[in-house]
Motif scaffolding. Structure first.
Motif, PDB file in Angstrom:
ATOM      1  N   ARG A  55       5.244 -97.029  57.521  1.00  0.00           N
ATOM      2  CA  ARG A  55       5.398 -97.263  58.963  1.00  0.00           C
ATOM      3  C   ARG A  55       6.272 -98.486  59.224  1.00  0.00           C
ATOM      4  O   ARG A  55       7.168 -98.463  60.058  1.00  0.00           O
ATOM      5  N   TYR A  56       6.038 -99.552  58.501  1.00  0.00           N
ATOM      6  CA  TYR A  56       6.789-100.788  58.698  1.00  0.00           C
ATOM      7  C   TYR A  56       8.240-100.646  58.231  1.00  0.00           C
ATOM      8  O   TYR A  56       9.154-101.167  58.867  1.00  0.00           O
ATOM      9  N   VAL A  57       8.422 -99.958  57.128  1.00  0.00           N
ATOM     10  CA  VAL A  57       9.778 -99.745  56.617  1.00  0.00           C
ATOM     11  C   VAL A  57      10.547 -98.817  57.556  1.00  0.00           C
ATOM     12  O   VAL A  57      11.748 -99.021  57.794  1.00  0.00           O
ATOM     13  N   GLY A  58       9.875 -97.833  58.122  1.00  0.00           N
ATOM     14  CA  GLY A  58      10.514 -96.970  59.105  1.00  0.00           C
ATOM     15  C   GLY A  58      10.943 -97.770  60.328  1.00  0.00           C
ATOM     16  O   GLY A  58      12.061 -97.599  60.833  1.00  0.00           O
ATOM     17  N   ALA A  59      10.088 -98.661  60.779  1.00  0.00           N
ATOM     18  CA  ALA A  59      10.429 -99.505  61.937  1.00  0.00           C
ATOM     19  C   ALA A  59      11.582-100.441  61.602  1.00  0.00           C
ATOM     20  O   ALA A  59      12.508-100.615  62.412  1.00  0.00           O
ATOM     21  N   ALA A  60      11.559-101.039  60.421  1.00  0.00           N
ATOM     22  CA  ALA A  60      12.648-101.934  60.013  1.00  0.00           C
ATOM     23  C   ALA A  60      13.960-101.161  59.892  1.00  0.00           C
ATOM     24  O   ALA A  60      15.024-101.654  60.298  1.00  0.00           O
ATOM     25  N   SER A  61      13.888 -99.955  59.373  1.00  0.00           N
ATOM     26  CA  SER A  61      15.098 -99.120  59.259  1.00  0.00           C
ATOM     27  C   SER A  61      15.634 -98.771  60.642  1.00  0.00           C
ATOM     28  O   SER A  61      16.850 -98.757  60.865  1.00  0.00           O
ATOM     29  N   GLY A  62      14.744 -98.492  61.572  1.00  0.00           N
ATOM     30  CA  GLY A  62      15.154 -98.208  62.944  1.00  0.00           C
ATOM     31  C   GLY A  62      15.824 -99.409  63.591  1.00  0.00           C
ATOM     32  O   GLY A  62      16.849 -99.266  64.270  1.00  0.00           O
ATOM     33  N   LEU A  63      15.272-100.595  63.371  1.00  0.00           N
ATOM     34  CA  LEU A  63      15.895-101.811  63.908  1.00  0.00           C
ATOM     35  C   LEU A  63      17.275-102.032  63.294  1.00  0.00           C
ATOM     36  O   LEU A  63      18.217-102.426  63.991  1.00  0.00           O
ATOM     37  N   LEU A  64      17.405-101.746  62.004  1.00  0.00           N
ATOM     38  CA  LEU A  64      18.702-101.870  61.346  1.00  0.00           C
ATOM     39  C   LEU A  64      19.714-100.899  61.955  1.00  0.00           C
ATOM     40  O   LEU A  64      20.866-101.262  62.187  1.00  0.00           O
ATOM     41  N   MET A  65      19.272 -99.687  62.268  1.00  0.00           N
ATOM     42  CA  MET A  65      20.176 -98.723  62.910  1.00  0.00           C
ATOM     43  C   MET A  65      20.604 -99.211  64.289  1.00  0.00           C
ATOM     44  O   MET A  65      21.758 -99.043  64.677  1.00  0.00           O
ATOM     45  N   LEU A  66      19.690 -99.842  65.025  1.00  0.00           N
ATOM     46  CA  LEU A  66      20.053-100.395  66.334  1.00  0.00           C
ATOM     47  C   LEU A  66      21.102-101.494  66.199  1.00  0.00           C
ATOM     48  O   LEU A  66      22.035-101.575  67.009  1.00  0.00           O
ATOM     49  N   VAL A  67      20.974-102.318  65.173  1.00  0.00           N
ATOM     50  CA  VAL A  67      21.971-103.364  64.923  1.00  0.00           C
ATOM     51  C   VAL A  67      23.318-102.727  64.602  1.00  0.00           C
ATOM     52  O   VAL A  67      24.360-103.158  65.109  1.00  0.00           O
ATOM     53  N   PHE A  68      23.310-101.685  63.765  1.00  0.00           N
ATOM     54  CA  PHE A  68      24.558-100.995  63.425  1.00  0.00           C
ATOM     55  C   PHE A  68      25.192-100.375  64.666  1.00  0.00           C
ATOM     56  O   PHE A  68      26.406-100.477  64.869  1.00  0.00           O
ATOM     57  N   ILE A  69      24.388 -99.735  65.496  1.00  0.00           N
ATOM     58  CA  ILE A  69      24.905 -99.115  66.730  1.00  0.00           C
ATOM     59  C   ILE A  69      25.513-100.181  67.632  1.00  0.00           C
ATOM     60  O   ILE A  69      26.603 -99.990  68.186  1.00  0.00           O
ATOM     61  N   ALA A  70      24.829-101.307  67.786  1.00  0.00           N
ATOM     62  CA  ALA A  70      25.344-102.391  68.625  1.00  0.00           C
ATOM     63  C   ALA A  70      26.662-102.926  68.075  1.00  0.00           C
ATOM     64  O   ALA A  70      27.601-103.196  68.835  1.00  0.00           O
ATOM     65  N   GLY A  71      26.758-103.072  66.769  1.00  0.00           N
ATOM     66  CA  GLY A  71      27.992-103.565  66.161  1.00  0.00           C
ATOM     67  C   GLY A  71      29.150-102.608  66.373  1.00  0.00           C
ATOM     68  O   GLY A  71      30.266-103.029  66.716  1.00  0.00           O
ATOM     69  N   ILE A  72      28.896-101.323  66.175  1.00  0.00           N
ATOM     70  CA  ILE A  72      29.948-100.318  66.370  1.00  0.00           C
ATOM     71  C   ILE A  72      30.370-100.269  67.837  1.00  0.00           C
ATOM     72  O   ILE A  72      31.564-100.225  68.153  1.00  0.00           O
ATOM     73  N   ALA A  73      29.395-100.290  68.736  1.00  0.00           N
ATOM     74  CA  ALA A  73      29.710-100.277  70.173  1.00  0.00           C
ATOM     75  C   ALA A  73      30.514-101.518  70.564  1.00  0.00           C
ATOM     76  O   ALA A  73      31.442-101.438  71.370  1.00  0.00           O
ATOM     77  N   SER A  74      30.178-102.648  69.972  1.00  0.00           N
ATOM     78  CA  SER A  74      30.911-103.888  70.247  1.00  0.00           C
ATOM     79  C   SER A  74      32.365-103.772  69.789  1.00  0.00           C
ATOM     80  O   SER A  74      33.285-104.171  70.506  1.00  0.00           O
ATOM     81  N   ALA A  75      32.570-103.252  68.589  1.00  0.00           N
ATOM     82  CA  ALA A  75      33.937-103.076  68.075  1.00  0.00           C
ATOM     83  C   ALA A  75      34.722-102.124  68.968  1.00  0.00           C
ATOM     84  O   ALA A  75      35.897-102.363  69.273  1.00  0.00           O
ATOM     85  N   TRP A  76      34.076-101.062  69.400  1.00  0.00           N
ATOM     86  CA  TRP A  76      34.706-100.062  70.268  1.00  0.00           C
ATOM     87  C   TRP A  76      35.096-100.696  71.605  1.00  0.00           C
ATOM     88  O   TRP A  76      36.219-100.533  72.087  1.00  0.00           O
ATOM     89  N   ALA A  77      34.158-101.437  72.187  1.00  0.00           N
ATOM     90  CA  ALA A  77      34.397-102.057  73.499  1.00  0.00           C
ATOM     91  C   ALA A  77      35.510-103.105  73.435  1.00  0.00           C
ATOM     92  O   ALA A  77      36.237-103.293  74.414  1.00  0.00           O
ATOM     93  N   ARG A  78      35.646-103.777  72.304  1.00  0.00           N
ATOM     94  CA  ARG A  78      36.674-104.812  72.162  1.00  0.00           C
ATOM     95  C   ARG A  78      38.004-104.250  71.673  1.00  0.00           C
ATOM     96  O   ARG A  78      38.961-104.996  71.478  1.00  0.00           O
ATOM     97  N   GLY A  79      38.064-102.939  71.473  1.00  0.00           N
ATOM     98  CA  GLY A  79      39.320-102.302  71.088  1.00  0.00           C
ATOM     99  C   GLY A  79      39.743-102.543  69.655  1.00  0.00           C
ATOM    100  O   GLY A  79      40.920-102.422  69.327  1.00  0.00           O
TER     101      GLY A  79
END
Length: 135
Positions: A55-79
């Motif tokens: 359960r905890y590893v699943g939650a940590a993996s989910g948080l890591l995916m959110l960080v990855f999504i935020a990073g990709i969205a940031s790169a996209w938004a900044r061109g």
């Protein structure tokens, strides 16, 4: 997927290059993240495979995916024209070769899988059962 992502980032110079391409952190912090991210991904993958603290590893993996999504969205938004670096191929790419939408969609799928593992962590083969964590 986490294990494959970790192994594909080796040698660590590939991961450092990927983190630096996002232009979010100082060179020192990018280097630290680049060296430790594959280790984190590999640790999470191994814990999921053996079913330890699922359960905890699943939650940590989910948080890591959110960080990855935020990073990709940031790169996209900044061109920025970069490869996400998710599987060791990060860095600059030619204009029009980015796949930010697909990368975010993929990571949203992995986020959904992490949510499933977090909500329903039970498995007949998991070590968690031996310790009575999830009955």
């Amino acid at each position: 997927m986490l294990a494959f992502a970790a192994v594909s980032k080796l040698p660590p110079a590939l991961s450092v290059q990927s983190v630096e391409a996002y232009q979010l952190f100082s060179p020192e912090l990018s280097r630290f993240i680049g060296f430790t991210l594959p280790l984190l991904e590999l640790a999470l993958a191994l814990l999921l495979v053996v079913g330890m603290a699922t359960r905890y590893v699943g939650a940590a993996s989910g948080l890591l995916m959110l960080v990855f999504i935020a990073g990709i969205a940031s790169a996209w938004a900044r061109g920025l024209n970069i490869d996400c670096g998710c599987f060791g191929t990060g860095g600059q790419v030619a204009e029009g070769e980015t796949r930010y939408g697909l990368d975010i969609a993929r990571d949203l799928g992995f986020l959904a899988l992490a949510a499933v593992v977090t909500i329903w962590p039970r498995s007949p083969l998991a070590l968690d059962r031996l310790f009575g964590l999830y009955r």
